[in-house]
Design an enzyme around this catalytic site. Structure first.
Site, PDB file in Angstrom:
ATOM      1  N   HIS A  16       0.865  -1.188   0.000  1.00 58.25           N
ATOM      2  CA  HIS A  16       0.000   0.000   0.000  1.00 58.25           C
ATOM      3  C   HIS A  16       0.896   1.232   0.000  1.00 58.25           C
ATOM      4  O   HIS A  16       1.255   1.769   1.047  1.00 58.25           O
ATOM      5  CB  HIS A  16      -0.911  -0.021   1.227  1.00 58.25           C
ATOM      6  CG  HIS A  16      -1.989   1.030   1.214  1.00 58.25           C
ATOM      7  ND1 HIS A  16      -3.235   0.811   1.755  1.00 58.25           N
ATOM      8  CD2 HIS A  16      -2.013   2.303   0.747  1.00 58.25           C
ATOM      9  CE1 HIS A  16      -3.974   1.906   1.621  1.00 58.25           C
ATOM     10  NE2 HIS A  16      -3.239   2.836   1.013  1.00 58.25           N
ATOM     11  N   HIS A  18       1.336   4.830  -2.368  1.00 55.01           N
ATOM     12  CA  HIS A  18       1.007   5.732  -3.466  1.00 55.01           C
ATOM     13  C   HIS A  18       2.291   6.423  -3.890  1.00 55.01           C
ATOM     14  O   HIS A  18       2.857   7.202  -3.120  1.00 55.01           O
ATOM     15  CB  HIS A  18      -0.039   6.765  -3.017  1.00 55.01           C
ATOM     16  CG  HIS A  18      -1.321   6.156  -2.572  1.00 55.01           C
ATOM     17  ND1 HIS A  18      -2.368   5.917  -3.442  1.00 55.01           N
ATOM     18  CD2 HIS A  18      -1.727   5.710  -1.353  1.00 55.01           C
ATOM     19  CE1 HIS A  18      -3.371   5.367  -2.771  1.00 55.01           C
ATOM     20  NE2 HIS A  18      -3.003   5.225  -1.503  1.00 55.01           N
ATOM     21  N   HIS A 196      -9.522   0.885  -1.718  1.00 54.72           N
ATOM     22  CA  HIS A 196      -9.575   1.507  -0.404  1.00 54.72           C
ATOM     23  C   HIS A 196     -11.019   1.424   0.093  1.00 54.72           C
ATOM     24  O   HIS A 196     -11.952   1.835  -0.610  1.00 54.72           O
ATOM     25  CB  HIS A 196      -9.183   2.981  -0.503  1.00 54.72           C
ATOM     26  CG  HIS A 196      -7.721   3.225  -0.741  1.00 54.72           C
ATOM     27  ND1 HIS A 196      -7.017   2.590  -1.727  1.00 54.72           N
ATOM     28  CD2 HIS A 196      -6.844   4.058  -0.115  1.00 54.72           C
ATOM     29  CE1 HIS A 196      -5.757   3.019  -1.708  1.00 54.72           C
ATOM     30  NE2 HIS A 196      -5.637   3.908  -0.737  1.00 54.72           N
ATOM     31  N   GLU A 199     -11.666   3.120   5.512  1.00 55.38           N
ATOM     32  CA  GLU A 199     -10.717   4.031   6.160  1.00 55.38           C
ATOM     33  C   GLU A 199     -11.536   5.111   6.870  1.00 55.38           C
ATOM     34  O   GLU A 199     -11.629   5.145   8.085  1.00 55.38           O
ATOM     35  CB  GLU A 199      -9.766   4.645   5.126  1.00 55.38           C
ATOM     36  CG  GLU A 199      -8.769   5.620   5.727  1.00 55.38           C
ATOM     37  CD  GLU A 199      -7.952   6.355   4.669  1.00 55.38           C
ATOM     38  OE1 GLU A 199      -6.946   6.952   5.055  1.00 55.38           O
ATOM     39  OE2 GLU A 199      -8.329   6.352   3.475  1.00 55.38           O
ATOM     40  N   ASP A 277       1.688   3.943   2.921  1.00 57.36           N
ATOM     41  CA  ASP A 277       0.655   4.761   2.281  1.00 57.36           C
ATOM     42  C   ASP A 277       1.277   5.917   1.488  1.00 57.36           C
ATOM     43  O   ASP A 277       1.569   5.772   0.306  1.00 57.36           O
ATOM     44  CB  ASP A 277      -0.338   5.257   3.328  1.00 57.36           C
ATOM     45  CG  ASP A 277      -1.694   5.631   2.740  1.00 57.36           C
ATOM     46  OD1 ASP A 277      -1.850   5.600   1.511  1.00 57.36           O
ATOM     47  OD2 ASP A 277      -2.604   5.945   3.528  1.00 57.36           O
ATOM     48  N   ASP A 278       1.445   7.075   2.121  1.00 54.45           N
ATOM     49  CA  ASP A 278       2.042   8.262   1.492  1.00 54.45           C
ATOM     50  C   ASP A 278       3.162   8.755   2.414  1.00 54.45           C
ATOM     51  O   ASP A 278       2.989   9.730   3.158  1.00 54.45           O
ATOM     52  CB  ASP A 278       0.989   9.355   1.303  1.00 54.45           C
ATOM     53  CG  ASP A 278      -0.140   8.933   0.377  1.00 54.45           C
ATOM     54  OD1 ASP A 278      -0.025   9.151  -0.834  1.00 54.45           O
ATOM     55  OD2 ASP A 278      -1.124   8.369   0.885  1.00 54.45           O
TER      56      ASP A 278
END
Length: 337
Positions: A16, A18, A196, A199, A277-278
């Protein structure tokens, strides 16, 4: 050996990530200068100070602004390789990275600028760092399904190098069922499907991702823990959840890491993995997520090892490659006993 040192040496996959969210401020400024793009910050420190979010939309606003500096294949190559170098330092052996083509095509870039640049960066990472990877095309859920279908059409010349499709961006108000037809088509094309869900959105979105989109893997899924039947189903089906603790903290999905649901997920038999994630925006790469969650909730070495093993089991590697990577996990665990 301390748990921190154990985590550092533990082979793991990241499922996961990005890639646009790995754009560190230093690279943002470098690309802005290279491409003569104006950005609304006058220093790296100002960018970092702006990373103070109260929810997903606050983050997305700055995320999309940062993407403006990405203009050429070389930019995307450099972005990917910068991430893989950082991931390799965390002993990530395999990564399955998301990209958002609509973020780029909607500002006038051809699909291939991002795709070819990322693919060349991925190839360089395998050659230089020994890190394998797969590319997942994500649809922006705040746009309509027709736009997603157009994106899938544009991607056709690259589909032999794209492993799957995903669904990201603003979750609330944009249920998975909105993208029923494009996911069905992607499945018929032989692409893996991820989304996703759960969340910020309710457990009903998780049910839709499972039953309507027929996903192969669940991104986030935190709010599944509000529904006992859903917990049981996820455990029974060994559905992999790609959980992102520091993202959840930064976006206020959890108020404190000590309240994170990962321990209960593990206790209930859910197939959990940890991911970043980011990471440029959320303050940590994979090992930071392992370490900070372990500190907050008291994860054991066995639980950490299980999640690393889960990361390879939940990947889209073939059976032989999964077995080889899991053997690396077991070998590290045995050497460190």
């Amino acid at each position: 050996m301390s748990l921190d040192a154990y985590i550092a040496g533990l082979p793991k996959a990241e499922l996961h990530l990005h890639i646009e969210g790995s754009l560190e401020p230093e690279l943002m400024f470098e690309l802005a200068r290279r491409n003569k793009v104006s950005i609304p910050f006058d220093s790296v420190e100002a960018v970092r100070a702006a990373y103070d979010f109260s929810n997903l939309q606050d983050f997305l606003d700055i995320y999309y602004a940062g993407a403006e500096v990405l203009r050429t294949e070389q930019d995307f190559h450099d972005l990917a390789l910068a991430y893989f170098r950082r991931a390799a330092a965390d002993n990530v052996r395999h990564a399955e990275i998301f990209f958002d083509p609509q973020t780029h095509t909607d500002r006038g870039l051809p699909f291939g600028v991002a795709a070819d640049g990322l693919l060349s960066g991925m190839k360089a990472a395998e050659t230089e760092l020994g890190v394998t990877s797969k590319l997942i095309l994500c649809f922006l859920r705040h746009l309509d399904e027709a736009a997603a279908i157009d994106t899938l059409n544009a991607a056709e010349p690259w589909l032999d190098r794209i492993a799957g499709v995903g669904l990201d961006s603003s979750e609330v108000g944009h249920p998975p069922s909105k993208f029923r037809h494009v996911f069905e088509r992607a499945g018929h094309m032989g692409l893996k499907r991820v989304a996703h869900a759960g969340e910020e959105g309710p457990p009903a979105y998780v049910w839709e991702a499972l039953d309507v989109l027929q996903i192969d893997r669940m991104d986030h899924g935190n709010r599944s823990m509000e529904d006992p039947r859903l917990i049981e189903r996820l455990a029974d089906e060994r559905m992999t959840l790609t959980v992102c603790p520091l993202s959840n903290l930064k976006l206020c999905v959890v108020r404190d890491l000590k309240d994170h649901p990962v321990p209960e997920m593990l206790r209930r038999g859910i197939h959990v993995t940890l991911n970043s994630d980011d990471p440029a925006y959320f303050g940590g790469y994979v090992n930071d997520n392992y370490r900070r969650l372990a500190d907050a909730v008291g994860l054991s070495r066995e639980q950490v090892t299980l999640m690393a093993r889960n990361s390879f089991e939940g990947s889209f590697l073939d059976a032989a490659d999964k077995a080889a990577r899991i053997a690396e996990v077991e070998a590290w665990a045995a050497r460190s006993a």
